[in-house]
Design a protein around this motif. Structure first.
Motif, PDB file in Angstrom:
ATOM      1  N   LEU A   2      -6.258   4.666  -9.287  1.00 58.84           N
ATOM      2  CA  LEU A   2      -6.678   3.374  -9.841  1.00 58.84           C
ATOM      3  C   LEU A   2      -6.242   3.209 -11.288  1.00 58.84           C
ATOM      4  N   SER A   3      -5.895   4.297 -11.945  1.00 56.67           N
ATOM      5  CA  SER A   3      -5.427   4.180 -13.328  1.00 56.67           C
ATOM      6  C   SER A   3      -3.963   3.779 -13.399  1.00 56.67           C
ATOM      7  N   LEU A   4      -3.272   3.774 -12.257  1.00 55.85           N
ATOM      8  CA  LEU A   4      -1.865   3.362 -12.254  1.00 55.85           C
ATOM      9  C   LEU A   4      -1.758   1.851 -12.428  1.00 55.85           C
ATOM     10  N   PRO A   5      -0.711   1.399 -13.091  1.00 55.05           N
ATOM     11  CA  PRO A   5      -0.530  -0.034 -13.254  1.00 55.05           C
ATOM     12  C   PRO A   5      -0.505  -0.740 -11.897  1.00 55.05           C
ATOM     13  N   CYS A  63      -2.611  -0.983  -9.543  1.00 55.48           N
ATOM     14  CA  CYS A  63      -3.400  -0.460  -8.422  1.00 55.48           C
ATOM     15  C   CYS A  63      -4.796  -1.094  -8.435  1.00 55.48           C
ATOM     16  N   LYS A  64      -5.198  -1.681  -7.315  1.00 57.33           N
ATOM     17  CA  LYS A  64      -6.484  -2.391  -7.259  1.00 57.33           C
ATOM     18  C   LYS A  64      -7.405  -1.862  -6.181  1.00 57.33           C
ATOM     19  N   GLY A  65      -7.007  -0.802  -5.481  1.00 57.42           N
ATOM     20  CA  GLY A  65      -7.907  -0.283  -4.465  1.00 57.42           C
ATOM     21  C   GLY A  65      -7.457   1.081  -3.998  1.00 57.42           C
ATOM     22  N   VAL A  66      -8.426   1.879  -3.553  1.00 57.17           N
ATOM     23  CA  VAL A  66      -8.135   3.225  -3.085  1.00 57.17           C
ATOM     24  C   VAL A  66      -9.054   3.524  -1.916  1.00 57.17           C
ATOM     25  N   VAL A  73       0.836  -1.190   0.000  1.00 53.06           N
ATOM     26  CA  VAL A  73       0.000   0.000   0.000  1.00 53.06           C
ATOM     27  C   VAL A  73       0.880   1.252   0.000  1.00 53.06           C
ATOM     28  N   ALA A  95      -3.439   3.688  -1.512  1.00 58.39           N
ATOM     29  CA  ALA A  95      -3.656   2.952  -2.751  1.00 58.39           C
ATOM     30  C   ALA A  95      -3.035   1.569  -2.629  1.00 58.39           C
ATOM     31  N   ALA A  96      -3.844   0.550  -2.902  1.00 64.20           N
ATOM     32  CA  ALA A  96      -3.359  -0.838  -2.822  1.00 64.20           C
ATOM     33  C   ALA A  96      -2.784  -1.276  -4.162  1.00 64.20           C
ATOM     34  N   PHE A  97      -1.572  -1.805  -4.131  1.00 60.22           N
ATOM     35  CA  PHE A  97      -0.952  -2.344  -5.344  1.00 60.22           C
ATOM     36  C   PHE A  97      -0.800  -3.851  -5.202  1.00 60.22           C
ATOM     37  N   LYS A  98      -1.268  -4.557  -6.186  1.00 60.52           N
ATOM     38  CA  LYS A  98      -1.125  -6.013  -6.179  1.00 60.52           C
ATOM     39  C   LYS A  98       0.339  -6.377  -6.406  1.00 60.52           C
TER      40      LYS A  98
END
Lengths: 372, 372, 372, 372
Positions: free
Chosen positions: D238-241, D243-246, D209, D298-301
């Protein structure tokens, strides 16, 4: 916001006349469109200075580089960026003009708006910005070829008040390019050339009218209410440097006619479908194409840069005299033809893609193919 | 997408001629603008049918209701929705025309695009959609009053080829409204009226030219490259029903001149600042206002609905004859004047707000107040 | 600008909570879509207050009127305006709050931005503005039915920290609506109801999470780079009142996993085509749908209006105490479900039409039909 | 349409990972903003690969060239184009993957949408496209410095489920950059580094995150209804590569709280004005800033490229095994920090300029200076 054009198919241009480069990023490009640099280059070569004795001698090869969006000869669906370096940038001729406002140029208004300007060759206001338009127009034509083939031909129709006689139903780009004036009426072309040479000899400039036809459009293109086809085409042309008027079909002359004479009677077309007996509408009714040739005319004022002393003011508002030097066209019309065609292509391509997106859901009305 | 106008100050119109209502939602309205229904009503009253013997007898009070965005007499900053019910909707006159395409109307092209149409009085293509434009224009003028006062006056300048003599520097709406033709040249007004009556007596219609001036604009308004002031104004006017041509400043006549005659020499203004000796530029240079009056002219074709039999085709494409009945204007020009003014107001208001948003950060250039 | 949503399929909403009306104008609607007021009404009935003992007792029939764009049961292609009158507008309960800023409401920020506000029931900031969203969503679903059928189902998944167990692959709106909490897990629904009643009894409120699934989307929907499907869906949900978080697929939980566990292995689908063994991606990869169910979750904070005294400041900035009265929901979640579904429908419909417009030209890739 | 971001201040990006170049054209830039390449370069250096042992070893100097819009050290008001050539483009590692769909990558969905793809390094879907975002973000920050100074700081807050302890009110970019993990909590930074190294050693990847704070915003920024500040910020992130959550403010945790605990009580601020006792709202109420720090997470996978064999399908849909080689990050988080900051800057700059444009006309409410 200001240098972007289009709704779905969009062109974002950039670049100052004597900065490092000019160019465009085109977005909203469908994938699978055959496209290569040679096609852009051919379009730019019709626009560039130095192409004949009648236009500006600035030496720009205007070599385009495609930076993105094309892979193995077709578009990817991603933005297509196209770049042209400024090579023959010579700001020295502009140094004496740095503190003066050239009459009927954008110097004064640019300063009034932005509080500064790139005084070298007009900066962003130079017609050099049209490099990006013409490059984008070449791509728009490639998309149209794939989705909705249409033939767009512009020509110099009037020069300094003298009119050519051209058949809009048959005129071709080959015929237009046969003479450096880009007037396809050979007799008029000679008169126009003489007029341009005379103006240049006098340190003066001339204006005129470019006509343009788009043939092969299906009926139903355009977006009422505000984005009528002639409204968007009109804006496109009026956004070109030096353009001060636009008319569609009968235009200002039609405003003198009575309805009974002006109306275009519908009739069954010989091979099926519907045609009109006359085309005062210029191929557009209610803002939508009707299948007849779309006809527009654009008035260009005489080039503002003349080689005569003129009264003006300086940056402090005091009276002064300006006498420009530099490399300029005595007449913008021949080079305006590919610009006009490019703007028409941008509008039609955008409307074609919009019409695809908003096609009726039940197969009635205008159906532009996702699949050819 | 099609019925929205503007970038920052936007008007979204809606409504068919014989449906329940027409109207508009205006968004991007700054808070704190004094506004009330009476102002809209006054504007609509200048547009509505039945206002004189020269225009359509359709009886519409065109009573506007403000549904949102105004509280205690000022705008809230939220969308302003304005509604006008259609009252005298009488589709019976259109029943015989249901399966026919009226020449030079939008019937055929609408069907070609959408696969269907509301055949009652032209549906969305009726000039009745301009109710929303005029209502939005009234709000645009209120915003301009608060941020950047400007005087916008339109008039009938040419009718059926006959030209009035009007001083664009002084003409007022009062003078324009003094005669139902909306021509402020009294002698010409009488000739115009006679022309309109003669056309109507013949079951025919006439076209003409509306001129419009915007006085009081600061220098620097407009957005190069594509959103030049004359490009956006041109689009605005060309989007009006029956408009087929637009020119800015010298326009088509200027295209006949040489640069030495056409250029507008700058000079120190008597009270300080800068002026131009002539105004061939029509107050716009490089797409930006230069502080001189902005001048445009719009050509309107003769109304397509004539009361004479005309050749056409039916929905199956077979030859037919159409002879419209109904309530129509023999000449659209007098009612077009407030429409033209409204469109000019919409464009100027949008550009003023955009210029506020993008004002230079260091206090140079154009600074439009957030605070008056 | 602020109250418009979408690029090609657009919804322009308007209206204050206690003004004359709320509503929406939807533009970019393809022609030929079957649509009638009953469909909108059914959607609004799921949103309206007073529908159960768990929500606000404000009595609004929320009767919708379609003002334009629909003729003989199908869309015309012109803007669809939909209007709902405010009937039970009772501002008297708000009078004592007029000069106070309710904590965690928009009172203070609205005043900070606009310098004024319609203090009656939150004005434009009231959840009543979602009437326009839900009406537009009903139209979006009708368009999707015609062009790209997709099943959108939302439900209350977590309430006050307590989670339901729901199978996203099978859950239906019928199951969701079976209980007024809109939780389709019957055991959880009972717990949720008890939690809501307990909060209301305490003059307090609770928050939770709404989950939503869209089933049946083809692979390839979305617009890289910025308009990724999850970016546009995320914005849509975050724009709802009280929504403070959004996650797609595995979301925040996925951020704890290693790539080897998180990656969704592709496999041949039983009936042909491609599937994934897991769906941590939530049906979206690289911003484009991959054909698996699209899954999102939206966090809603507890309703800010509680019936307990709270510290705050008045318009002069002085310390004060506020104790709201009025008609409010102890929990926004049950009514948020149709709002969430509507926003998802708006985004998907817009992307479907954009994908139609920009479909590859050679028949490869995603081809959404103009013709079904 | 797809690669443009913003309404008034807009960024149009372009470029594929292994094509000639990546870049951006920024339009809607006010004139007079001090700006030079060094500022962009510093931003890009924080984003580029090869900057530490923890990230991808691809060697890209990422040298930026400003092509337009800047003259004598300040912006002209015209579009600012910025270009970065791809130098270490080495597609050979991707050749074996050409016909395979890497799990949880955009390969499959890109092919599904566009019918083709640039398979070299992910083409347009590569995180290399963020070069344009970061360059545009640097310009956005320069505009904010001039119009509405705000401090934007992002950091790695959670990695693989392990959380850092960071004071959002004081954290600085210097503290963040002190360790290559970009975690300003030194103890956590060491743990995060160990986690990243362990994952890489296992041929695996980790997610986490990124938190970001914007300090110094005035109250009132944002555009209800749809363009709420958190909605636009959420979309941006969320448009960032990957990124799956905000979440904004209390986010998903806040959804578990009761209103009485969650509401942020207003209080007079010590130095005048208004403050809140808590900041569960994350500085945003009703979609508008309230003057408190704006906080998002912002959550990044985990990165999809792992160096282990994985099941997948080939272009024909048949089962296959893929085992990527190439140069990849075991964890995207450290390099995501400047991307997150850039996206926040783009949103805030756009909203600041929109708020200037739409400022109340009577001096009440939010007045952002045209003139500093």
């Amino acid at each position: 916001m200001s240098s972007r054009f289009g709704q779905l198919f969009t062109a974002q241009t950039f670049g100052e006349s004597h900065g490092p480069a000019v160019g465009v990023v085109v977005d909203g490009v469908p994938a699978g469109v055959p496209f290569e640099a040679a096609r852009v280059q051919a379009a730019l070569d019709r626009r560039r200075p130095g192409q004949s004795a009648l236009v500006s001698p600035r030496r720009e090869a205007d070599r385009v580089e495609i930076l993105s969006g094309v892979f193995e000869g077709v578009t990817l669906g991603s933005p297509v960026a196209m770049l042209v370096r400024n090579e023959d940038a010579d700001p020295s001729a502009y140094l004496p003009l740095k503190g003066l406002f050239r009459p009927s140029h954008a110097d004064f208004t640019t300063e009034a708006r932005f509080g500064r300007r790139d005084w070298r060759g007009g900066g962003r206001s130079s017609a050099r910005e049209t490099v990006g338009r013409v490059a984008a127009g070449a791509l728009a034509e490639a998309v149209l070829d794939a989705v909705c083939p249409v033939e767009i031909v512009g020509w110099v129709d009037v020069l300094a008040g003298d009119a050519a006689a051209v058949d809009a139903g048959r005129v071709s780009r080959v015929a237009v390019d046969a003479h450096p004036t880009r007037c396809p009426d050979p007799a008029a072309a000679l008169r126009f050339e003489a007029e341009i040479r005379a103006a240049r000899a006098a340190g003066d400039t001339v204006g005129g009218v470019v006509a343009v036809v788009a043939r092969g459009l299906p009926a139903g293109l355009g977006e009422p209410v505000f984005d009528k086809l002639e409204a968007d085409l009109g804006k496109a042309l009026l956004s070109l440097p030096a353009c001060k008027g636009v008319e569609s079909g009968s235009g200002f002359a039609g405003a003198r006619m009575r309805g009974s004479a002006h109306n275009d009677a519908f009739a069954p077309a010989p091979g099926g479908g519907v045609t009109t007996r006359t085309n005062h509408s210029g191929g557009i009714q209610g803002g939508l194409s009707n299948g007849m040739p779309v006809l527009l005319r654009a008035a260009f004022k005489p080039v503002a840069t003349i080689f005569q002393p003129q009264d003006t003011v300086d940056a402090a508002g005091a009276a002064a005299v300006v006498a420009p030097k530099g490399r300029h066209d005595p007449c913008v019309l021949p080079r305006a033809v590919p610009m006009v065609e490019a703007m028409v292509a941008l509008v039609l391509c955008d409307h074609v893609l919009r019409a695809r997106g908003l096609a009726p859901v039940d197969g009635r009305g205008l159906q532009l193919p996702g699949r050819r």
